[in-house]
Enzyme design. Sequence first.
Site, PDB file in Angstrom:
ATOM      1  N   CYS A  58     -73.786  30.216 -41.086  1.00 56.05           N
ATOM      2  CA  CYS A  58     -74.041  31.653 -40.913  1.00 56.05           C
ATOM      3  C   CYS A  58     -74.143  32.006 -39.424  1.00 56.05           C
ATOM      4  CB  CYS A  58     -75.334  32.031 -41.634  1.00 56.05           C
ATOM      5  SG  CYS A  58     -75.693  33.788 -41.554  1.00 56.05           S
ATOM      6  N   CYS A  62     -81.440  33.499 -37.496  1.00 60.96           N
ATOM      7  CA  CYS A  62     -82.790  33.557 -38.090  1.00 60.96           C
ATOM      8  C   CYS A  62     -83.488  32.211 -37.852  1.00 60.96           C
ATOM      9  CB  CYS A  62     -82.694  33.860 -39.580  1.00 60.96           C
ATOM     10  SG  CYS A  62     -81.609  35.257 -39.935  1.00 60.96           S
ATOM     11  N   CYS A  65     -84.087  29.530 -40.726  1.00 56.15           N
ATOM     12  CA  CYS A  65     -83.088  29.273 -41.777  1.00 56.15           C
ATOM     13  C   CYS A  65     -82.234  28.032 -41.549  1.00 56.15           C
ATOM     14  CB  CYS A  65     -82.193  30.498 -41.938  1.00 56.15           C
ATOM     15  SG  CYS A  65     -81.086  30.340 -43.348  1.00 56.15           S
ATOM     16  N   CYS A 102     -80.034  35.244 -59.224  1.00 57.52           N
ATOM     17  CA  CYS A 102     -79.929  35.784 -57.870  1.00 57.52           C
ATOM     18  C   CYS A 102     -78.954  34.934 -57.054  1.00 57.52           C
ATOM     19  CB  CYS A 102     -81.315  35.780 -57.232  1.00 57.52           C
ATOM     20  SG  CYS A 102     -81.300  36.382 -55.541  1.00 57.52           S
ATOM     21  N   CYS A 133     -78.865  39.788 -59.312  1.00 56.63           N
ATOM     22  CA  CYS A 133     -79.334  40.095 -57.965  1.00 56.63           C
ATOM     23  C   CYS A 133     -78.381  39.399 -56.994  1.00 56.63           C
ATOM     24  CB  CYS A 133     -80.753  39.571 -57.779  1.00 56.63           C
ATOM     25  SG  CYS A 133     -81.401  39.869 -56.114  1.00 56.63           S
ATOM     26  N   CYS A 193     -84.829  44.635 -53.627  1.00 62.00           N
ATOM     27  CA  CYS A 193     -85.723  43.477 -53.573  1.00 62.00           C
ATOM     28  C   CYS A 193     -85.925  43.194 -52.097  1.00 62.00           C
ATOM     29  CB  CYS A 193     -85.070  42.279 -54.280  1.00 62.00           C
ATOM     30  SG  CYS A 193     -85.929  40.714 -54.003  1.00 62.00           S
ATOM     31  N   ARG A 271     -93.235  38.562 -55.968  1.00 61.95           N
ATOM     32  CA  ARG A 271     -92.707  37.222 -56.300  1.00 61.95           C
ATOM     33  C   ARG A 271     -93.242  36.153 -55.360  1.00 61.95           C
ATOM     34  NH1 ARG A 271     -87.370  38.084 -56.443  1.00 61.95           N
ATOM     35  NH2 ARG A 271     -87.731  38.929 -58.499  1.00 61.95           N
TER      36      ARG A 271
HETATM   37  N1  SAM Z   1     -78.008  35.892 -45.647  1.00 61.39           N
HETATM   38  C1  SAM Z   1     -78.709  36.793 -46.424  1.00 61.39           C
HETATM   39  C2  SAM Z   1     -79.800  37.518 -45.662  1.00 61.39           C
HETATM   40  O1  SAM Z   1     -80.350  36.982 -44.737  1.00 61.39           O
HETATM   41  O2  SAM Z   1     -80.104  38.638 -46.032  1.00 61.39           O
HETATM   42  C3  SAM Z   1     -79.310  36.233 -47.671  1.00 61.39           C
HETATM   43  C4  SAM Z   1     -79.889  34.869 -47.756  1.00 61.39           C
HETATM   44  S1  SAM Z   1     -81.408  34.566 -46.886  1.00 61.39           S
HETATM   45  C5  SAM Z   1     -81.490  32.837 -47.076  1.00 61.39           C
HETATM   46  C6  SAM Z   1     -82.690  35.258 -47.894  1.00 61.39           C
HETATM   47  C7  SAM Z   1     -84.112  35.127 -47.435  1.00 61.39           C
HETATM   48  O3  SAM Z   1     -84.603  33.807 -47.667  1.00 61.39           O
HETATM   49  C8  SAM Z   1     -84.423  35.354 -45.978  1.00 61.39           C
HETATM   50  O4  SAM Z   1     -84.478  36.703 -45.645  1.00 61.39           O
HETATM   51  C9  SAM Z   1     -85.804  34.705 -45.849  1.00 61.39           C
HETATM   52  O5  SAM Z   1     -86.811  35.633 -46.105  1.00 61.39           O
HETATM   53  C10 SAM Z   1     -85.771  33.619 -46.922  1.00 61.39           C
HETATM   54  N2  SAM Z   1     -85.745  32.281 -46.315  1.00 61.39           N
HETATM   55  C11 SAM Z   1     -84.702  31.681 -45.729  1.00 61.39           C
HETATM   56  N3  SAM Z   1     -85.031  30.468 -45.244  1.00 61.39           N
HETATM   57  C12 SAM Z   1     -86.347  30.286 -45.534  1.00 61.39           C
HETATM   58  C13 SAM Z   1     -87.284  29.235 -45.286  1.00 61.39           C
HETATM   59  N4  SAM Z   1     -86.945  28.129 -44.631  1.00 61.39           N
HETATM   60  N5  SAM Z   1     -88.548  29.382 -45.740  1.00 61.39           N
HETATM   61  C14 SAM Z   1     -88.908  30.517 -46.398  1.00 61.39           C
HETATM   62  N6  SAM Z   1     -88.071  31.533 -46.661  1.00 61.39           N
HETATM   63  C15 SAM Z   1     -86.807  31.435 -46.227  1.00 61.39           C
HETATM   64  C1  DTB Z   2     -86.182  35.432 -50.903  1.00 58.17           C
HETATM   65  O1  DTB Z   2     -87.000  36.213 -50.361  1.00 58.17           O
HETATM   66  N1  DTB Z   2     -86.387  34.140 -51.055  1.00 58.17           N
HETATM   67  C2  DTB Z   2     -85.219  33.512 -51.655  1.00 58.17           C
HETATM   68  C3  DTB Z   2     -84.332  34.735 -52.009  1.00 58.17           C
HETATM   69  N2  DTB Z   2     -85.027  35.817 -51.392  1.00 58.17           N
HETATM   70  C4  DTB Z   2     -82.910  34.745 -51.689  1.00 58.17           C
HETATM   71  C5  DTB Z   2     -84.596  32.515 -50.760  1.00 58.17           C
HETATM   72  C6  DTB Z   2     -85.568  31.448 -50.309  1.00 58.17           C
HETATM   73  C7  DTB Z   2     -84.812  30.495 -49.471  1.00 58.17           C
HETATM   74  C8  DTB Z   2     -85.628  29.301 -49.124  1.00 58.17           C
HETATM   75  C9  DTB Z   2     -84.960  28.360 -48.213  1.00 58.17           C
HETATM   76  C10 DTB Z   2     -83.707  27.730 -48.736  1.00 58.17           C
HETATM   77  O2  DTB Z   2     -83.576  27.440 -49.942  1.00 58.17           O
HETATM   78  O3  DTB Z   2     -82.857  27.460 -47.908  1.00 58.17           O
HETATM   79 FE1  SF4 Z   3     -77.845  33.739 -42.357  1.00 62.12          FE
HETATM   80 FE2  SF4 Z   3     -79.991  32.403 -43.117  1.00 62.12          FE
HETATM   81 FE3  SF4 Z   3     -80.268  34.545 -41.606  1.00 62.12          FE
HETATM   82 FE4  SF4 Z   3     -79.473  34.820 -44.174  1.00 62.12          FE
HETATM   83  S1  SF4 Z   3     -81.447  34.065 -43.463  1.00 62.12           S
HETATM   84  S2  SF4 Z   3     -78.624  35.827 -42.378  1.00 62.12           S
HETATM   85  S3  SF4 Z   3     -78.276  32.945 -44.397  1.00 62.12           S
HETATM   86  S4  SF4 Z   3     -79.224  32.626 -41.009  1.00 62.12           S
END
Ligand code: SAM
Ligand code: DTB
Ligand code: SF4
Length: 336
Positions: A58, A62, A65, A102, A133, A193, A271
């Site tokens: 990506c 973030c 992530c 989702c 979702c 959401c 959630r």
């Molecule tokens: N790329 C899309 C976005 O950012 O909107 C969707 C996927 S993103 C992985 C969805 C959410 O997962 C993020 O906004 C964040 O709140 C959560 N998330 C991602 N990595 C995480 C982590 N290591 N621990 C907790 N929550 C995480």
């Molecule tokens: C959200 O708030 N939590 C979910 C969903 N929306 C998409 C994602 C959590 C991701 C946790 C880290 C991972 O699995 O990489």
């Molecule tokens: Fe990309 Fe992860 Fe950020 Fe979603 S949370 S925009 S997958 S870097």
Amino acid sequence: MTFESSPVRTDWTRDEIAALFDLPFTELVFRAAEVHRANHPANQVQRSTLLSIKTGGCPEDCGYCSQSAHADTGLKATKLMDPRAVLQAAAQAKDHGSTRFCMGAAWRNPKDRDMPAIVEMVKGVRAMGMETCMTLGMLTDAQAKTLADAGLDYYNHNIDTSPERYGEVITTRSFEERLETLEHVREAGINVCCGGIVGMGETRGDRVGFIHALATLPVHPGSVPVNALVPVKGTVLGDMLADTPLAMIDDIEFVRTVAVARITMPRSMVRLSAGRESMSDATQALCFLAGANSIFTGDKLLTAGNAGDDKDAALFARLGITPMAAECKVELEAAE
Ligand code: SAM
Ligand code: DTB
Ligand code: SF4
């Protein structure tokens, strides 16, 4: 079932929210439980299942992530999945009792050429009788309309943290851009959401600002995911936590955050999201008492591990919780 619903306010002030956080713990949880019972069935928890339909690589940075190309996590990037494989995974989730599927993609935004496959996924999952979702990054208003026409029930797009902390966690997009996509989703008639992550080394003031931003949106999100940071080695925040373990959120403060979300957004589904795998049964029980009424099921989130169906079935049995049927949401809407 009818409920004595609490009034829904979108004019919360930061001072009011800070005062809730400051309440004695049992007073706060008691008030949250009262709001929960007035608006939702007390011992029912909704189950949603996640699938990463396009993993890694990506362009966004973030700091939490595993899927960011800016992180060094060793995660293998994949292409968008074939819709048939997505539908197979959805059928399995349904067999395991999940009522919402989702689908998440590691994109800054979907490209228009991706939309036909995305639409096929939404239509296919819906045809199975599950709620749908998607979380695909930023959307234009035209893309939001395409998803609405396909029948998408929810779009996940998190604000993640307080507006003032946002720029320390993510630099490649702004808090305002997040709000713009949420507006496109709302205007297309898709349920929002929206939540975020705690345990990123933020202050109590940031948690106040985070809940304040959610609770003062023009309409409260239908679902509010509260994630606890899953620290991933090779990400900025995962490495920060490894160096300063004291920055990790304490369980009581996590429960307080859930309780304040419940009180300020009485009708929303709150959630208990990422981070459950490393939470004790007792902490999760406190979250349910404080008004959390939804979880992610299955042994994987998007890339990180999750508690798993057997563990969750044992937890539900231990606590006397029953899974919420999809129709329950419809009953709640009818009660308004
Ligand atoms: N790329 C899309 C976005 O950012 O909107 C969707 C996927 S993103 C992985 C969805 C959410 O997962 C993020 O906004 C964040 O709140 C959560 N998330 C991602 N990595 C995480 C982590 N290591 N621990 C907790 N929550 C995480
Ligand atoms: C959200 O708030 N939590 C979910 C969903 N929306 C998409 C994602 C959590 C991701 C946790 C880290 C991972 O699995 O990489
Ligand atoms: Fe990309 Fe992860 Fe950020 Fe979603 S949370 S925009 S997958 S870097």
